[in-house]
Structures are given as C-alpha cells and as structure tokens.
Scaffold this motif. Sequence first.
Motif, PDB file in Angstrom:
ATOM      1  N   VAL A  15      -7.719 -56.069  55.366  1.00 45.44           N
ATOM      2  CA  VAL A  15      -7.623 -57.475  55.789  1.00 45.44           C
ATOM      3  C   VAL A  15      -8.787 -57.883  56.695  1.00 45.44           C
ATOM      4  O   VAL A  15      -8.663 -58.834  57.469  1.00 45.44           O
ATOM      5  CB  VAL A  15      -6.277 -57.746  56.499  1.00 45.44           C
ATOM      6  N   VAL A  16      -9.899 -57.189  56.605  1.00 44.03           N
ATOM      7  CA  VAL A  16     -11.001 -57.406  57.541  1.00 44.03           C
ATOM      8  C   VAL A  16     -11.442 -58.863  57.590  1.00 44.03           C
ATOM      9  O   VAL A  16     -11.480 -59.494  58.646  1.00 44.03           O
ATOM     10  CB  VAL A  16     -12.195 -56.495  57.213  1.00 44.03           C
ATOM     11  N   ASP A  17     -11.800 -59.420  56.443  1.00 47.03           N
ATOM     12  CA  ASP A  17     -12.346 -60.779  56.439  1.00 47.03           C
ATOM     13  C   ASP A  17     -11.308 -61.810  56.869  1.00 47.03           C
ATOM     14  O   ASP A  17     -11.624 -62.738  57.633  1.00 47.03           O
ATOM     15  CB  ASP A  17     -12.886 -61.123  55.045  1.00 47.03           C
ATOM     16  N   LEU A  18     -10.082 -61.668  56.394  1.00 46.60           N
ATOM     17  CA  LEU A  18      -9.022 -62.601  56.781  1.00 46.60           C
ATOM     18  C   LEU A  18      -8.745 -62.496  58.280  1.00 46.60           C
ATOM     19  O   LEU A  18      -8.659 -63.522  58.977  1.00 46.60           O
ATOM     20  CB  LEU A  18      -7.748 -62.293  55.997  1.00 46.60           C
ATOM     21  N   TYR A  19      -8.622 -61.288  58.781  1.00 45.90           N
ATOM     22  CA  TYR A  19      -8.342 -61.084  60.206  1.00 45.90           C
ATOM     23  C   TYR A  19      -9.461 -61.671  61.059  1.00 45.90           C
ATOM     24  O   TYR A  19      -9.200 -62.360  62.055  1.00 45.90           O
ATOM     25  CB  TYR A  19      -8.191 -59.585  60.470  1.00 45.90           C
ATOM     26  N   ALA A  20     -10.695 -61.409  60.665  1.00 48.74           N
ATOM     27  CA  ALA A  20     -11.833 -61.919  61.430  1.00 48.74           C
ATOM     28  C   ALA A  20     -11.843 -63.440  61.459  1.00 48.74           C
ATOM     29  O   ALA A  20     -12.139 -64.055  62.494  1.00 48.74           O
ATOM     30  CB  ALA A  20     -13.137 -61.386  60.851  1.00 48.74           C
ATOM     31  N   SER A  21     -11.515 -64.066  60.337  1.00 46.01           N
ATOM     32  CA  SER A  21     -11.526 -65.531  60.286  1.00 46.01           C
ATOM     33  C   SER A  21     -10.398 -66.131  61.126  1.00 46.01           C
ATOM     34  O   SER A  21     -10.561 -67.198  61.731  1.00 46.01           O
ATOM     35  CB  SER A  21     -11.403 -66.009  58.836  1.00 46.01           C
ATOM     36  N   LEU A  22      -9.279 -65.441  61.212  1.00 39.27           N
ATOM     37  CA  LEU A  22      -8.137 -65.957  61.965  1.00 39.27           C
ATOM     38  C   LEU A  22      -8.319 -65.816  63.470  1.00 39.27           C
ATOM     39  O   LEU A  22      -7.827 -66.649  64.248  1.00 39.27           O
ATOM     40  CB  LEU A  22      -6.857 -65.226  61.541  1.00 39.27           C
ATOM     41  N   PHE A  23      -9.031 -64.763  63.911  1.00 39.43           N
ATOM     42  CA  PHE A  23      -9.073 -64.454  65.330  1.00 39.43           C
ATOM     43  C   PHE A  23     -10.421 -64.705  65.986  1.00 39.43           C
ATOM     44  O   PHE A  23     -10.555 -64.531  67.198  1.00 39.43           O
ATOM     45  CB  PHE A  23      -8.662 -62.999  65.561  1.00 39.43           C
ATOM     46  N   ALA A  24     -11.416 -65.133  65.236  1.00 37.55           N
ATOM     47  CA  ALA A  24     -12.758 -65.312  65.792  1.00 37.55           C
ATOM     48  C   ALA A  24     -12.763 -66.242  67.001  1.00 37.55           C
ATOM     49  O   ALA A  24     -13.452 -65.987  67.988  1.00 37.55           O
ATOM     50  CB  ALA A  24     -13.706 -65.829  64.718  1.00 37.55           C
ATOM     51  N   ASP A  25     -11.983 -67.328  66.945  1.00 37.19           N
ATOM     52  CA  ASP A  25     -11.964 -68.306  68.039  1.00 37.19           C
ATOM     53  C   ASP A  25     -10.584 -68.395  68.683  1.00 37.19           C
ATOM     54  O   ASP A  25     -10.236 -69.415  69.278  1.00 37.19           O
ATOM     55  CB  ASP A  25     -12.391 -69.685  67.525  1.00 37.19           C
ATOM     56  N   ARG A  26      -9.797 -67.334  68.588  1.00 38.66           N
ATOM     57  CA  ARG A  26      -8.405 -67.382  69.022  1.00 38.66           C
ATOM     58  C   ARG A  26      -8.256 -67.705  70.506  1.00 38.66           C
ATOM     59  O   ARG A  26      -7.328 -68.419  70.909  1.00 38.66           O
ATOM     60  CB  ARG A  26      -7.739 -66.041  68.710  1.00 38.66           C
TER      61      ARG A  26
END
Length: 212
Positions: A15-26
């Motif tokens: 889930v690397v890309d999905l996780y990164a997109s969800l948490f980049a600006d969390r």
Amino acid sequence: MAEHQEETRTAYDGVVDLYASLFADRLETQPFARAMITTFAELVRGTGNPRAADVGCGPGHLTAVLHDLGLDAFGLDLSPGMVDHARRAHPHLRFDEARMEDLPVEDGALGGVLAHYSTIHTPPAELPALLAEQARVLAPRGLLLLSFFGTAAPDAPEPVRFDHKVTPAYCWPADRLADLLAGAGLTPFARLLHDPASARGFLDAHLLARRA
C-alpha cells in the motif's frame, strides 16, 4: 523474523503509494499531533543532541517534518517499499530498513525517538522489549514521543486487538502503556488524549517520556 512482522512488512509494501498519498499532509488537519511533534522537537533540541530517529517512518513525511524543525533526523522502517519511497521523496535525508526491536543505532546515541503509530501492530507480549530497545538508543535526558490508538474507557485494563485497514493492530489504555515505558527505564511526563480516531471510538493518544 516473526510471522506477524513478515505479515506487517508485506501488508505495508502493498500500500506504499496509497499510504503516502493519504498521509503526506496529514499533520495539516491534526493540530494536536502537530503540537506534540513540535514540542518533542523543541525539547530534543534543548538536550543539546539533535540527532533523532523516526522509527516506523513509512513514506518519510514526519522525518522531513523533524528535519524542518531543526533535528538531525533519519528514518527507519520494516518495509523496503516504504524506505524506497521515502528515499525518493526526500533524497536529502537518510532512510534505512530496520526492525524496531533491533535498531541499527549505537547505545545512548540519540536525543530523540519518534514512534508515530508505529508500535500499534506489535503484540502486547513483545512491546516491552521493543520499548526497551528505544530506550537503549536514547542518551540520558533523551526523549521518546509515542503515538498510538488509546482506549476511550479510562479504566480499560488490557489492550484490544482490532482489524486495522492495513494489518491487525492494538489499542492501548494510556496508563498501561505509561507503565511499560517506566518499565523500560523511561519517565513519562506528558500525555495527550483526544478525539476518537475512528468509528470504533478509539482515541488519538500521545505519550512523551524521558530517559533518566
């Protein structure tokens, strides 16, 4: 490697890309977590040792935050996919593959350790050894910021296993986790519990502890 660690590594690699997109600006939508991380960084700087590890760093977004807050930060993660993403996203920072119970860091070397929801997949019986390892790498007066899912009931006696979206995880009573930190040679001195983190009613929880 223990079976649950292999399962966790495989799950996060997927889930690397999905996780990164969800948490980049969390952190932009999490003022309490942002405040705790900012406080942690300020206190670490105050020790005179700005070297800090982001253990379970995932895609490296918080390692970069720590760097921007004036720390000599580097990231460690079990997932080679996450480490590869972090290196590409933040080429000016160091990221390495590592297990949290066997950190590639010398004794007493760090001013700070950030464990932001990275211990949640560790079975309760194994958590004391993991916390002891984080205490080992801290210099005297070094700080650990541990973030986790907390139980809403103040008198809940035991951690609760639940189906996390990536792989099974545990929700902890804050008092129990504070006791484990003390058992690892750390002194908890601040905590923040706030807003249910999910429909399950778990709290976002943060504990700050200091090595003697």
